[in-house]
Design a protein around this motif. Sequence first.
Motif, short mmCIF file in Angstrom:
data_model
loop_
_atom_site.label_atom_id
_atom_site.label_comp_id
_atom_site.label_asym_id
_atom_site.label_seq_id
_atom_site.Cartn_x
_atom_site.Cartn_y
_atom_site.Cartn_z
N UNK A 31 0.84 -1.20 0.00
CA UNK A 31 0.00 0.00 0.00
C UNK A 31 0.87 1.25 0.00
N UNK A 32 1.93 1.25 0.81
CA UNK A 32 2.80 2.42 0.85
C UNK A 32 3.53 2.61 -0.48
N UNK A 33 3.97 1.50 -1.06
CA UNK A 33 4.64 1.60 -2.36
C UNK A 33 3.71 2.16 -3.42
N UNK A 45 -5.42 9.39 1.52
CA UNK A 45 -6.31 8.35 2.04
C UNK A 45 -5.59 7.02 2.13
N UNK A 46 -4.85 6.69 1.08
CA UNK A 46 -4.09 5.43 1.10
C UNK A 46 -3.02 5.42 2.16
N UNK A 47 -2.34 6.56 2.34
CA UNK A 47 -1.31 6.64 3.37
C UNK A 47 -1.89 6.56 4.77
N UNK A 48 -3.19 6.86 4.91
CA UNK A 48 -3.85 6.78 6.21
C UNK A 48 -4.24 5.35 6.55
N UNK A 49 -4.81 4.62 5.59
CA UNK A 49 -5.29 3.27 5.93
C UNK A 49 -4.21 2.20 5.82
N UNK A 50 -3.04 2.53 5.24
CA UNK A 50 -1.96 1.55 5.18
C UNK A 50 -1.54 1.06 6.57
N UNK A 51 -1.29 1.96 7.55
CA UNK A 51 -0.91 1.47 8.89
C UNK A 51 -2.02 0.69 9.59
N UNK A 52 -3.28 0.96 9.25
CA UNK A 52 -4.39 0.26 9.89
C UNK A 52 -4.36 -1.22 9.51
N UNK A 53 -4.29 -1.52 8.19
CA UNK A 53 -4.24 -2.91 7.75
C UNK A 53 -3.00 -3.60 8.28
N UNK A 54 -1.87 -2.91 8.22
CA UNK A 54 -0.62 -3.48 8.72
C UNK A 54 -0.72 -3.77 10.21
N UNK A 55 -1.28 -2.82 10.97
CA UNK A 55 -1.40 -2.99 12.42
C UNK A 55 -2.25 -4.19 12.79
N UNK A 56 -3.33 -4.41 12.03
CA UNK A 56 -4.21 -5.55 12.31
C UNK A 56 -3.44 -6.86 12.16
N UNK A 57 -2.76 -7.02 11.03
CA UNK A 57 -2.03 -8.27 10.78
C UNK A 57 -0.89 -8.45 11.78
#
Length: 303
Positions: A34-36, A253-265
């Motif tokens: 996502x960050x890439x 928006x993408x830079x905001x939700x990238x840490x959310x998905x990563x944090x969950x996993x």
Amino acid sequence: MLHKKLLRDLWHYKGQFFTIFLMVFIGMMAFSGIHGYMDGMDLSAKKYYEDCNLQDLWISNTTISKNDIKDLENLDHVKDVNRALVLNSKLKGYKDVTLETNIIENNTVSKMYVVKGEKFSNAKEGLWMDSYLAKALNIKVGDTLKLDVSGQIVRLEVLGLVNTPDHVYFVKDSTEIFPNHENYGYVYISSDTFSKKVLHGMDVTYTKAYIDVDLKKNVESVKKQIQNDFDFISVTNRDVSFSYAGYQSEVEEGQTYAPVFTGIFLMIAILSVMSTMNRFVRQQRVQIGTLKAIGFKNRKIYM
């Protein structure tokens, strides 16, 4: 002996260790992917804006004369100024296709990126078309299109398929949220062609001007100076441009939700590691006690 024991234990618990590895791998893949993607969007847009010289300021007025352009060009920190007339036209022969029609005399600010065909020239009779709309409608360079411009039918040859930096993210009206490249796009027509084909030799009345400022830090000062010295209807910068702001909001928006998905996993992976290692240590209590009894230090056992 400890290394051999480690390998035996890893093999014995291979299923649990593989699950932990998989969760961490998915978490890092989501983060980097996502960050890439979003960082790539941001970087490519900045390069595109710079290469094609996206305007720093937009001016709107009932009319913008040649004297206005000269006065604007004489302002401090102003590198270049282009003017344009923007209106909507209908593409005949296609079902409900609207074209934002841009009439320009030169193209040094917000320059066209030519995908196919010729570069813009005010002396050439024809039009330059949005490459994405052309692809959707199967329109090619050399085709002749019929445009309904203010009630007049104009036949023009497609001289080029282009993209422009101020039309990266644009919609037909406020009822649409996302760009639609099937029934709405843009075309560029030279002022000489528009004067000849539509105005029957009369001069074009321009209503917009695009300004290129030398440095980003000078944009606000130039904007204030124009507002003070001129009586234009509006002077706006990139932040309120729908194309620029819309694209940047997608990136943010993408830079905001990238840490959310990563944090969950990664949280799931951490919990899995903790529960697995606690269970592993409990099952190894006899072995740990034996190792300590025969002289192994705690540091060795921890490792």
